[in-house]
Enzyme design. Structure first.
Site, PDB file in Angstrom:
ATOM      1  N   SER A  54     -37.017  -7.028  84.154  1.00 37.28           N
ATOM      2  CA  SER A  54     -36.321  -5.747  84.319  1.00 37.28           C
ATOM      3  C   SER A  54     -36.269  -4.929  83.033  1.00 37.28           C
ATOM      4  O   SER A  54     -35.855  -5.420  81.983  1.00 37.28           O
ATOM      5  CB  SER A  54     -34.885  -6.042  84.776  1.00 37.28           C
ATOM      6  OG  SER A  54     -34.050  -4.944  84.496  1.00 37.28           O
ATOM      7  N   GLY A  55     -36.647  -3.649  83.145  1.00 38.36           N
ATOM      8  CA  GLY A  55     -36.560  -2.765  81.981  1.00 38.36           C
ATOM      9  C   GLY A  55     -35.121  -2.551  81.565  1.00 38.36           C
ATOM     10  O   GLY A  55     -34.804  -2.535  80.369  1.00 38.36           O
ATOM     11  N   ASP A  66     -31.894   2.232  78.613  1.00 43.75           N
ATOM     12  CA  ASP A  66     -33.079   2.084  79.459  1.00 43.75           C
ATOM     13  C   ASP A  66     -33.869   3.402  79.450  1.00 43.75           C
ATOM     14  O   ASP A  66     -34.125   3.999  80.481  1.00 43.75           O
ATOM     15  CB  ASP A  66     -32.601   1.712  80.876  1.00 43.75           C
ATOM     16  CG  ASP A  66     -33.749   1.295  81.790  1.00 43.75           C
ATOM     17  OD1 ASP A  66     -34.856   1.076  81.290  1.00 43.75           O
ATOM     18  OD2 ASP A  66     -33.503   1.205  83.012  1.00 43.75           O
ATOM     19  N   GLU A 122     -43.690   3.349  87.680  1.00 39.63           N
ATOM     20  CA  GLU A 122     -42.945   4.307  88.498  1.00 39.63           C
ATOM     21  C   GLU A 122     -43.423   5.723  88.216  1.00 39.63           C
ATOM     22  O   GLU A 122     -43.857   6.036  87.097  1.00 39.63           O
ATOM     23  CB  GLU A 122     -41.433   4.162  88.248  1.00 39.63           C
ATOM     24  CG  GLU A 122     -40.986   4.496  86.842  1.00 39.63           C
ATOM     25  CD  GLU A 122     -39.577   3.976  86.536  1.00 39.63           C
ATOM     26  OE1 GLU A 122     -39.325   2.771  86.721  1.00 39.63           O
ATOM     27  OE2 GLU A 122     -38.730   4.783  86.117  1.00 39.63           O
ATOM     28  N   LYS A 128     -38.661   7.566  80.409  1.00 47.83           N
ATOM     29  CA  LYS A 128     -37.915   7.591  81.668  1.00 47.83           C
ATOM     30  C   LYS A 128     -36.415   7.389  81.415  1.00 47.83           C
ATOM     31  O   LYS A 128     -35.990   7.058  80.300  1.00 47.83           O
ATOM     32  CB  LYS A 128     -38.444   6.522  82.636  1.00 47.83           C
ATOM     33  CG  LYS A 128     -38.547   5.105  82.132  1.00 47.83           C
ATOM     34  CD  LYS A 128     -37.245   4.380  81.875  1.00 47.83           C
ATOM     35  CE  LYS A 128     -36.380   4.200  83.083  1.00 47.83           C
ATOM     36  NZ  LYS A 128     -36.747   3.074  83.911  1.00 47.83           N
ATOM     37  N   ASN A 130     -32.996   5.531  83.562  1.00 46.23           N
ATOM     38  CA  ASN A 130     -32.701   4.637  84.680  1.00 46.23           C
ATOM     39  C   ASN A 130     -32.385   5.440  85.941  1.00 46.23           C
ATOM     40  O   ASN A 130     -31.694   6.461  85.894  1.00 46.23           O
ATOM     41  CB  ASN A 130     -31.516   3.728  84.324  1.00 46.23           C
ATOM     42  CG  ASN A 130     -31.290   2.683  85.396  1.00 46.23           C
ATOM     43  OD1 ASN A 130     -30.633   2.947  86.395  1.00 46.23           O
ATOM     44  ND2 ASN A 130     -31.865   1.519  85.197  1.00 46.23           N
ATOM     45  N   HIS A 198     -37.573   2.956  96.127  1.00 48.03           N
ATOM     46  CA  HIS A 198     -36.260   2.778  95.506  1.00 48.03           C
ATOM     47  C   HIS A 198     -35.258   3.749  96.102  1.00 48.03           C
ATOM     48  O   HIS A 198     -35.609   4.876  96.472  1.00 48.03           O
ATOM     49  CB  HIS A 198     -36.372   2.991  93.993  1.00 48.03           C
ATOM     50  CG  HIS A 198     -35.286   2.309  93.224  1.00 48.03           C
ATOM     51  ND1 HIS A 198     -34.442   1.374  93.765  1.00 48.03           N
ATOM     52  CD2 HIS A 198     -34.916   2.402  91.913  1.00 48.03           C
ATOM     53  CE1 HIS A 198     -33.601   0.935  92.847  1.00 48.03           C
ATOM     54  NE2 HIS A 198     -33.870   1.550  91.704  1.00 48.03           N
TER      55      HIS A 198
HETATM   56  C1  SPV Z   1     -34.761  -2.296  86.377  1.00 49.76           C
HETATM   57  O1  SPV Z   1     -34.314  -3.396  86.687  1.00 49.76           O
HETATM   58  O2  SPV Z   1     -34.909  -1.929  85.221  1.00 49.76           O
HETATM   59  C2  SPV Z   1     -35.144  -1.344  87.427  1.00 49.76           C
HETATM   60  C3  SPV Z   1     -34.439  -1.364  88.671  1.00 49.76           C
HETATM   61  O3  SPV Z   1     -35.989  -0.529  87.163  1.00 49.76           O
HETATM   62  S1  SPV Z   1     -33.243  -0.181  88.592  1.00 49.76           S
HETATM   63  O4  SPV Z   1     -32.408  -0.438  87.460  1.00 49.76           O
HETATM   64  O5  SPV Z   1     -32.559  -0.298  89.845  1.00 49.76           O
HETATM   65  O6  SPV Z   1     -33.880   1.123  88.452  1.00 49.76           O
HETATM   66 MG    MG Z   2     -36.390  -0.287  85.259  1.00 56.34          MG
END
Ligand code: SPV
Ligand code: MG
Length: 567
Positions: A54-55, A66, A122, A128, A130, A198
């Site tokens: 996960s980012g 993020d 994405e 980007k 979040n 998503h």
């Molecule tokens: C992540 O886990 O970094 C995602 C999912 O990209 S979300 O946070 O739901 O965008």
């Molecule tokens: Mg992410």
């Protein structure tokens, strides 16, 4: 339906093959978030078949946002730890691909090199944000530009099973269902192996509608962080391929760390938390510490770093009573530092780091820095072997047994610990020199010290404080007070010591009695001859002279300081 063939995915299949099979299987599959090596291992132990890199979580464990604040190489380095700690396939959350098509090509090559099974990109713009933060204000990528990234990624992979998942952010950005479907179809045609759709709604409605319209054109991946209360069977029935539990390990550890930090801060003690957190041994287990210990035995068994020493230091020192009212003999200062410290430093210099000192008289005054202290409580009744018996547990690897009242040039110990013999002792052949005349441990050997003998094996026959011995033969020297025990010699020494312990006169026995018993038991005790270069400290005269000898051991630059300290 190909469920039966996909239900069992062989662990011997490559990671990319396993991820691909999960995406294409007709079973509902699950990816668990991990953000470092430890969490990757925890996810595997819980039974997950694959990991979501996960980012959000990887940024968070670095304490950054993020928003691509961590560089892509920092992310890839983190993935390397995760891939090492767990043999599971990892699907990286690759954000927007960290740039244009060219960055995606390089990313895919680097991920393949590190054993990562796939990447999700994405259709937003770099850098980007979040999806759950101001989603509607997030600009989307042009469809054609994003399709170019997918194609570039697919063209650059060398492993046919490496997966590229295309993530559609149209619902997040408020562009509507038609746009989401249009984009998903374009990405499928560009070569995406799966579509991640998503949503940030608390109900799954738009995801379910999307799945209906999509009608099984390719694997669908979802992230139900916001619509978490939806029963999982709903996803199964909607034909979803894979569910990502996207951030639950970073959130779980955050809650635990907050609670524990607060408790320890306010209570100023560990007592309230100790039983509620993972024991240190659990951390060692997760780090695979046992494997390290095994490897150490395999690769370091002959290394001097595993060598240990037992120093016999229980006595007050006959003839030194005036100086030892408050401390044992080994704590007497010689040229500015205690006798024991000279010895400990000498051992450490030769890589003998595991040092057990057997104290007795005023053991409380022994400086324990860098040593383990065991106390012979019966020191007033026992001899040296009574003290050695107290340290029998310390006899583990190769061990030097030493008197505590010794100073010597460093080569003497170096040559002793390098000896391959099961038993070896140092014998000083300079019998007529006045130095060390107080030492009475006379040694008889298989041959006298003779330069012509250099390199030939000389064996100990007997050690006695009676210079006449049992016959007319003159002794060949004095035992210096150093015995090296190597390899299987250790168990044989313990056996001989065990036999001596059974004797009623055990309490009166000294180290020479052990050496003689070893020889009588048929052991070969090799002699390493020296000619001076050491001092035993047995009486006041020895003590006075020891300072001069110690100065010859002091580095030139430190000599002035040591002299000053002695004055
Ligand atoms: C992540 O886990 O970094 C995602 C999912 O990209 S979300 O946070 O739901 O965008
Ligand atoms: Mg992410």
């Amino acid at each position: 339906m190909n469920a039966p063939e996909n239900a069992f995915v062989s662990r011997t299949a490559s990671r990319s093959e396993r991820l691909r099979q999960m995406l294409t299987s007709n079973e509902l599959e699950f990816l668990m978030e991990a953000h470092n090596g430890l969490s990757a291992r925890i996810a595997r132990e819980a039974g997950f078949k694959a990991i979501w890199g996960s980012g959000l979580a990887i940024s968070a464990q670095y304490g950054v946002r993020d928003n691509n604040e961590a560089s892509w190489t920092q992310v890839v380095d983190t993935l390397e730890f995760m891939a090492d700690a767990s043999d599971l396939p990892i699907l990286l959350d690759g954000d927007t691909g960290y740039g244009n098509f060219n960055n995606v090509r390089r990313l895919v090559r680097k991920l393949e090199q590190r054993g990562i099974a796939g990447v999700c990109i994405e259709d937003k713009q770099f850098p980007k944000t979040n999806s759950f933060i101001n989603g509607e204000r997030q600009p989307l990528a042009e469809v054609d530009e994003f399709c170019g990234k997918i194609k570039a990624g697919k063209d650059s992979q060398t492993d046919a099973n490496f997966s590229i998942v295309a993530r559609v952010e149209a619902l997040i950005a408020g562009w509507g269902m038609d746009e989401a479907l249009r984009r998903a179809e374009a990405y499928r045609q560009a070569g995406a192996d799966a579509i991640l759709i998503h949503s940030k709604l608390s109900r799954p409605d738009e995801i379910l509608e999307f799945a209906r319209e999509w009608a099984g054109r390719g694997p669908l991946v979802i992230v139900p962080t916001k619509y978490y209360s939806t029963p999982t069977d709903v996803f199964r029935e909607a034909g979803i391929s894979t569910v990502i539990w996207a951030n639950h390990l970073i959130r779980a550890s955050t809650s635990a760390m907050q609670a524990v930090a607060r408790t320890i801060h306010s209570s100023q003690t560990l007592v309230d938390v100790e039983d509620r957190i993972a024991p240190v041994n659990e951390i060692f287990r997760l780090q695979d510490a046992d494997e390290y210990s095994e490897a150490e035995n395999r690769y370091l068994s002959n290394s001097r770093t595993s060598a240990s020493a037992v120093v016999l230091a229980a006595s007050r020192g006959a003839g030194l009573e005036a100086l030892t009212a408050e401390r044992p003999k080994v704590m007497l200062p010689i040229a500015g530092k205690p006798l024991l410290r000279w010895l400990v430093d000498a051992f450490k210099k030769q890589g003998v780091n595991d040092i057990t000192v057997v104290g007795g008289y005023r053991a409380d005054a022994i400086d324990t820095a860098g040593i383990k202290l065991v106390v012979n409580e019966r020191h007033e009744q026992t001899g040296e072997l009574g003290s050695l018996a107290c340290a029998v547990d310390a006899l583990q690897g190769d061990t030097v047994v030493s008197y505590g009242d010794l100073l010597f040039r460093s080569y003497i110990l170096r040559d002793l610990v390098e000896s391959e013999a099961a038993f070896s002792v140092v014998v000083d052949s300079s019998l007529t020199e006045p130095d060390n005349s107080s030492v009475k441990d006379f040694a008889w050997c298989s041959a006298a010290d003779d330069r012509g003998l250099f390199g030939n094996k000389v064996l100990l026959r007997r050690v006695s404080n009676d210079v006449q011995g049992d016959g007319k033969e003159q002794p060949n020297g004095r035992w210096v007070g150093l015995l090296n025990v190597r390899g299987e010699g250790r168990e044989r020494l313990q056996a001989v010591l065990g036999t001596l312990r059974a004797r009623p006169d055990f309490d009166s026995l000294d180290m020479p009695a052990l050496l003689n018993a070893l020889v009588e038991a048929g052991e070969q005790v090799e002699v390493q001859y020296v000619h001076g270069h050491w001092r035993g400290v047995n009486d006041l005269d020895d003590f006075r002279r020891a300072g001069d000898f110690a100065h010859t051991q002091t580095p030139f630059s430190a000599e002035g300081a040591a002299n000053g300290a002695a004055r």
